[in-house]
Design an enzyme around this catalytic site. Structure first.
Site, short mmCIF file in Angstrom:
data_model
loop_
_atom_site.label_atom_id
_atom_site.label_comp_id
_atom_site.label_asym_id
_atom_site.label_seq_id
_atom_site.Cartn_x
_atom_site.Cartn_y
_atom_site.Cartn_z
N SER A 126 8.01 8.67 6.90
CA SER A 126 8.24 9.84 7.74
C SER A 126 9.72 10.17 7.84
O SER A 126 10.12 11.35 7.83
CB SER A 126 7.67 9.61 9.15
N GLY A 173 7.35 6.04 10.62
CA GLY A 173 7.89 4.94 9.83
C GLY A 173 8.89 5.41 8.80
O GLY A 173 9.42 6.53 8.86
N GLU A 174 9.14 4.56 7.81
CA GLU A 174 10.14 4.85 6.78
C GLU A 174 9.79 6.10 5.98
O GLU A 174 10.65 6.94 5.69
CB GLU A 174 10.28 3.65 5.83
N ARG A 184 0.08 0.73 -4.73
CA ARG A 184 -0.36 -0.52 -5.34
C ARG A 184 -0.72 -1.56 -4.29
O ARG A 184 -0.20 -1.54 -3.17
CB ARG A 184 0.73 -1.09 -6.26
N THR A 195 1.54 -1.22 -1.06
CA THR A 195 2.19 0.06 -0.77
C THR A 195 1.17 1.17 -1.00
O THR A 195 0.01 0.91 -1.33
CB THR A 195 3.41 0.28 -1.70
N CYS A 196 1.62 2.42 -0.86
CA CYS A 196 0.67 3.52 -1.07
C CYS A 196 0.19 3.59 -2.52
O CYS A 196 -0.87 4.15 -2.80
CB CYS A 196 1.30 4.85 -0.66
N GLY A 209 3.25 10.13 12.27
CA GLY A 209 3.77 8.82 11.89
C GLY A 209 5.28 8.84 12.01
O GLY A 209 5.92 9.89 11.88
#
Length: 447
Positions: free
Chosen positions: A195, A192-193, A53, A50-51, A190
């Site tokens: 955004s 995605g989720e 980890r 993820t952003c 972007g």
């Protein structure tokens, strides 16, 4: 016995400049997992990226070798020496690894304590591993229980109250920097989720217009329509950058999509109007040199920490309750994990006792030249009875263990009695005591 091992970096141990080099994009995740199964006696593997980890959970017969192998893979991915990466890496085993995953899924390890998005991210990581066929009995149990724990934490505590997320904090920061978002125009790069969460937070702050740019126009259009915005292609980015008050970047691009030269040209066209850029992507969407362009205020995910600290105290009481739930669930996992080792260890310990008895009978075989077959059976029965009597109480106690130290205790027992493992991971079991009778018959015939 095989062990569970977690190896990774997070926002607590490494800056975004390191994390982005270790990020596993969806297109590379399956390949990385399959490569992991080819090293260090690794039997199962799941990776969470993820952003905040990148973590690899593996099951291996030799955790030391597996840790070294996975560290080397991550170092190659980052393009740095393993020794340089070692200061940012953490490696956890068995219940400690499970506890960490349970905390991650519950939002206790997040930059924003209690964020809900991480549960979905862990589930997608597990689904990716299932699709890649790199999971197995241990990782299946571990991740299913971790996801159930995260769900329990959110249903039994208020840790997720107000649904804070990186996106909502970014919107709050934008509102703070621009002195409110009413009648402001914001560009989302972007679709995605992240955004979507940002669009929802921006709408709550009263943003006048939301523009969505994405390589796939259908996704950009879908997101824009839900929040009364407009969709555009990447080709239209420069014009919208000149117009927007703020930009929020959330793509999963492996390379920066906004460079220093491009933003310098945009700022020249803006005629001195300042531009706020919030880069929530890892790897980063915005090149670091953009920060040096006059008039630009650039924030990345690590820069949000000050805003996060202001929200952290609100959730501390609920976090303590969540910690208690995690420990309850870890106790169950520890008992399950320990029981996987008890029966093989008990069997190997009894087999070792039988082998010792056989060895003593063999060593004294020459003293019983006149012993009849019946006498030999009595000696063997007596030796077996001694072994059974000695191991009876330890066996009962081993089978009755129900705490989170079972794995450690089983390891101590295996070490004390030299219960070595065979290559297939099963504890070695010796042949039956009956072979001693054959040895005696052979010697009597020779005599």
């Amino acid at each position: 016995m095989s062990e569970v091992l977690a190896i990774g970096v997070s926002h607590k141990t490494a800056p975004v400049a390191v994390r982005e080099r270790l990020a596993l994009t969806p297109g590379r995740l399956a390949e990385f997992l399959r490569d992991t199964l080819a090293v260090g006696d690794v039997q199962e593997a799941v990776a969470v990226s993820t952003c905040n980890r990148t973590e690899v959970y593996v099951v291996a017969g030799d955790p030391v070798e597996a840790e070294s192998a996975v560290l080397a893979m991550l170092a190659r991915k980052a393009g740095i020496r393993p020794t340089e990466l070692a200061n940012s890496i953490y490696a956890l085993r068995n219940c400690d690894a499970a506890r960490h995953l349970y905390r991650v899924t519950s939002g206790l390890e997040s930059m924003i304590v209690g964020e809900a998005e991480v549960q979905g991210q862990v589930k997608r990581a597990y689904d990716e591993a299932l699709t890649a066929q790199t999971t197995g009995p241990l990782t299946n149990h571990l991740f299913r229980d971790a996801l159930a724990t995260g769900k329990r934490v959110r249903s039994e505590t208020r840790i997720g109250e107000r649904r804070l997320s990186v996106s909502s904090v970014a919107a709050a920061l934008a509102s703070e920097q621009l002195e409110g978002l009413d009648r402001r125009e914001v560009l989302l790069v972007g679709a995605g989720e992240t955004s979507e969460l940002a669009a929802r937070a921006l709408a709550d702050h009263g943003v006048e217009a939301i523009f969505v740019a994405n390589r796939r126009r259908d996704r950009a259009l879908s997101l824009a329509q839900r929040f009364g915005g407009q969709a555009m292609s990447f080709d239209e980015l420069p014009a919208q950058l000149v117009r927007a008050d703020a930009v929020i970047c959330t793509t999963s691009s492996p390379h920066p999509i906004l460079t220093g030269d491009e933003i310098a040209a945009v700022m020249e066209a803006r005629g001195g109007r300042p531009l706020l850029i919030l880069d929530l992507a890892v790897p980063r969407d915005v090149a670091p040199e953009v920060r040096e362009v006059p008039g630009v205020s650039l924030y990345n995910v690590d820069d949000l920490s000050a805003v996060v600290r202001r929200n952290r105290s609100v959730r501390q009481v609920e976090a303590q309750h969540a910690e208690g739930i995690v420990e309850e669930e870890i106790q169950r996992f520890a008992e399950w994990l320990g029981q996987l080792e008890v029966l093989p260890t008990v069997g190997a310990l009894r087999a070792r006792g039988q082998e010792i008895a056989r060895q003593i009978v063999r060593e004294n075989a020459g003293r019983w030249e006149s012993a009849s077959p019946k006498d030999l059976e009595r000696v063997e029965a007596l030796a077996q009875a001694v072994v059974n009597r000695i191991l009876h109480e330890p066996t009962l106690r081993m089978k009755g263990m129900e705490d989170d130290r079972i794995h450690l205790r089983m390891q101590v027992i295996r070490d004390l009695f030299g219960l070595e493992e065979e290559q297939d991971g099963a504890l070695a079991v010796q042949p039956p005591l009956a072979e001693v009778r054959e040895l005696h018959r052979s010697r009597r015939q020779q005599g």
